[in-house]
Motif scaffolding. Structure first.
Motif, PDB file in Angstrom:
ATOM      1  N   VAL A   1      -6.058  -2.065  -4.006  1.00 40.27           N
ATOM      2  CA  VAL A   1      -5.721  -3.389  -4.538  1.00 40.27           C
ATOM      3  C   VAL A   1      -6.793  -3.770  -5.549  1.00 40.27           C
ATOM      4  O   VAL A   1      -7.964  -3.938  -5.203  1.00 40.27           O
ATOM      5  CB  VAL A   1      -5.650  -4.447  -3.416  1.00 40.27           C
ATOM      6  N   ALA A   2      -6.390  -3.940  -6.802  1.00 42.79           N
ATOM      7  CA  ALA A   2      -7.358  -4.157  -7.884  1.00 42.79           C
ATOM      8  C   ALA A   2      -7.451  -5.612  -8.331  1.00 42.79           C
ATOM      9  O   ALA A   2      -7.918  -5.892  -9.438  1.00 42.79           O
ATOM     10  CB  ALA A   2      -6.997  -3.267  -9.071  1.00 42.79           C
TER      11      ALA A   2
ATOM     12  N   VAL B   1      -2.681 -12.340  -3.544  1.00 41.90           N
ATOM     13  CA  VAL B   1      -2.797 -11.106  -2.755  1.00 41.90           C
ATOM     14  C   VAL B   1      -2.194 -11.341  -1.380  1.00 41.90           C
ATOM     15  O   VAL B   1      -2.533 -12.329  -0.714  1.00 41.90           O
ATOM     16  CB  VAL B   1      -4.263 -10.650  -2.603  1.00 41.90           C
ATOM     17  N   VAL B   2      -1.325 -10.432  -0.962  1.00 46.54           N
ATOM     18  CA  VAL B   2      -0.763 -10.453   0.389  1.00 46.54           C
ATOM     19  C   VAL B   2      -1.070  -9.115   1.034  1.00 46.54           C
ATOM     20  O   VAL B   2      -0.712  -8.063   0.500  1.00 46.54           O
ATOM     21  CB  VAL B   2       0.765 -10.688   0.369  1.00 46.54           C
TER      22      VAL B   2
ATOM     23  N   LEU C   1       0.844  -7.000  -3.428  1.00 42.56           N
ATOM     24  CA  LEU C   1       1.308  -6.885  -2.051  1.00 42.56           C
ATOM     25  C   LEU C   1       0.836  -5.531  -1.519  1.00 42.56           C
ATOM     26  O   LEU C   1       1.098  -4.490  -2.141  1.00 42.56           O
ATOM     27  CB  LEU C   1       2.833  -6.964  -1.977  1.00 42.56           C
ATOM     28  N   ALA C   2       0.137  -5.544  -0.392  1.00 42.73           N
ATOM     29  CA  ALA C   2      -0.388  -4.314   0.203  1.00 42.73           C
ATOM     30  C   ALA C   2       0.108  -4.201   1.638  1.00 42.73           C
ATOM     31  O   ALA C   2      -0.168  -5.076   2.466  1.00 42.73           O
ATOM     32  CB  ALA C   2      -1.911  -4.320   0.165  1.00 42.73           C
ATOM     33  N   VAL C   3       0.842  -3.135   1.917  1.00 38.27           N
ATOM     34  CA  VAL C   3       1.494  -2.954   3.218  1.00 38.27           C
ATOM     35  C   VAL C   3       1.100  -1.603   3.796  1.00 38.27           C
ATOM     36  O   VAL C   3       1.079  -0.589   3.084  1.00 38.27           O
ATOM     37  CB  VAL C   3       3.028  -3.033   3.078  1.00 38.27           C
TER      38      VAL C   3
ATOM     39  N   VAL D   1       1.366  -0.196  -2.132  1.00 32.34           N
ATOM     40  CA  VAL D   1       0.726  -1.311  -2.839  1.00 32.34           C
ATOM     41  C   VAL D   1       1.579  -1.592  -4.063  1.00 32.34           C
ATOM     42  O   VAL D   1       1.851  -0.690  -4.873  1.00 32.34           O
ATOM     43  CB  VAL D   1      -0.704  -0.943  -3.267  1.00 32.34           C
ATOM     44  N   ALA D   2       2.026  -2.825  -4.191  1.00 27.63           N
ATOM     45  CA  ALA D   2       2.901  -3.212  -5.313  1.00 27.63           C
ATOM     46  C   ALA D   2       2.274  -4.372  -6.067  1.00 27.63           C
ATOM     47  O   ALA D   2       1.653  -5.266  -5.473  1.00 27.63           O
ATOM     48  CB  ALA D   2       4.280  -3.606  -4.792  1.00 27.63           C
TER      49      ALA D   2
END
Length: 253
Positions: free
Chosen positions: A25-26, A92-93, A122-124, A249-250
């Motif tokens: 995540v940047a 950020v989620v 979004l990071a899952v 990660v989107a």
């Protein structure tokens, strides 16, 4: 109910995927960072330290986990992930090891991304071991006549989550930039029944929820030797436990 102490028995191993996820995540200066399914809050503080100027929002559906997080100084609140929607300032989620519990979460991901502002992340991460012996053996035992009536429909099947391509396709079709991958962690566990102990804190929660104390102990007693056979102990007393996880990660464009 979740037992925070049991969940944290393998805290360092459970934390490693979170760090690997967050590394992709940047986001530089997010306004609001949301930890969906924050658990006991042990990892939420990492978000606050990385983005000290952001508002950190922590949510979990289990009251006992929320209480444990608050005891650590995290301003957590109880909430249902499936009902949560991002605010206009959510940049950020992070949803770590949560969506495997949410049936039909495809639509949820689409809704989140549609509501997130441009540039949001979004990071899952989800466990992807539902076809592993640890889970397959549990389902086989639960289907036997002694347990079938009590445990019908309780356990999740192999379709509980997608592979990397499934999530990547879903979010790319929603117009996002996507990075998706899977990793199998070869975990070295200690103890006489380490795999049973591991899944007791997570995968066996639905079983525990429907069985009384006596039947729960009986179920565990029947399960233990089957898991020991599937995951034999090494001469040094440790056990290898392969654990596959899927990451996506989107970024909203």
């Amino acid at each position: 109910m979740w037992d925070p102490a049991t969940y944290l028995d393998h805290a360092s191993l459970r934390a490693r995927p979170f760090h690997d996820l967050l590394a992709r995540v940047a986001a530089r200066a997010p306004r609001r960072v949301v930890d969906l399914g924050c658990g006991p809050g042990t990892l939420t503080g990492i978000l606050a330290r990385r983005w000290p100027d952001a508002v950190v929002e922590a949510i979990d559906s289990a009251p006992e986990m929320v209480a444990a997080a608050r005891a650590r100084g995290i301003d957590a609140r109880a909430g249902d992930v499936s009902e949560w929607r991002p605010g206009s300032d959510t940049d950020v989620v992070v949803c770590n090891a949560v969506l495997q519990w949410v049936p039909r979460h495809d639509r949820l991901l689409e809704d989140w991304m549609a509501a997130l502002p441009s540039g949001a992340w979004l990071a899952v991460q989800v466990p992807a071991n539902f076809d592993a012996p640890s889970h397959r053996i549990v389902r086989e035992l639960a289907a036997e006549p002694r347990w079938a009536e009590d445990l019908a429909g309780v356990l999740r099947g192999e379709d509980a989550v997608h592979g990397p391509e499934g999530y990547a396709t879903l979010l790319a079709d929603a117009g996002c930039e996507v990075d998706a991958w899977s990793t199998t962690y070869l975990q070295r566990l200690d103890g006489p029944d380490p795999v049973l102990d591991w899944i007791t804190g997570t995968a066996l929660r639905p079983v525990r929820a429907v069985l009384d104390d006596a039947r729960w102990e009986s179920f565990r007693a029947e399960l233990a030797p089957r898991l020991r056979e599937a995951y034999p102990q090494r001469p040094d007393g440790t056990t290898w436990f392969p654990f596959r996880r899927v990451f996506v990660v989107a970024r909203q464009v």
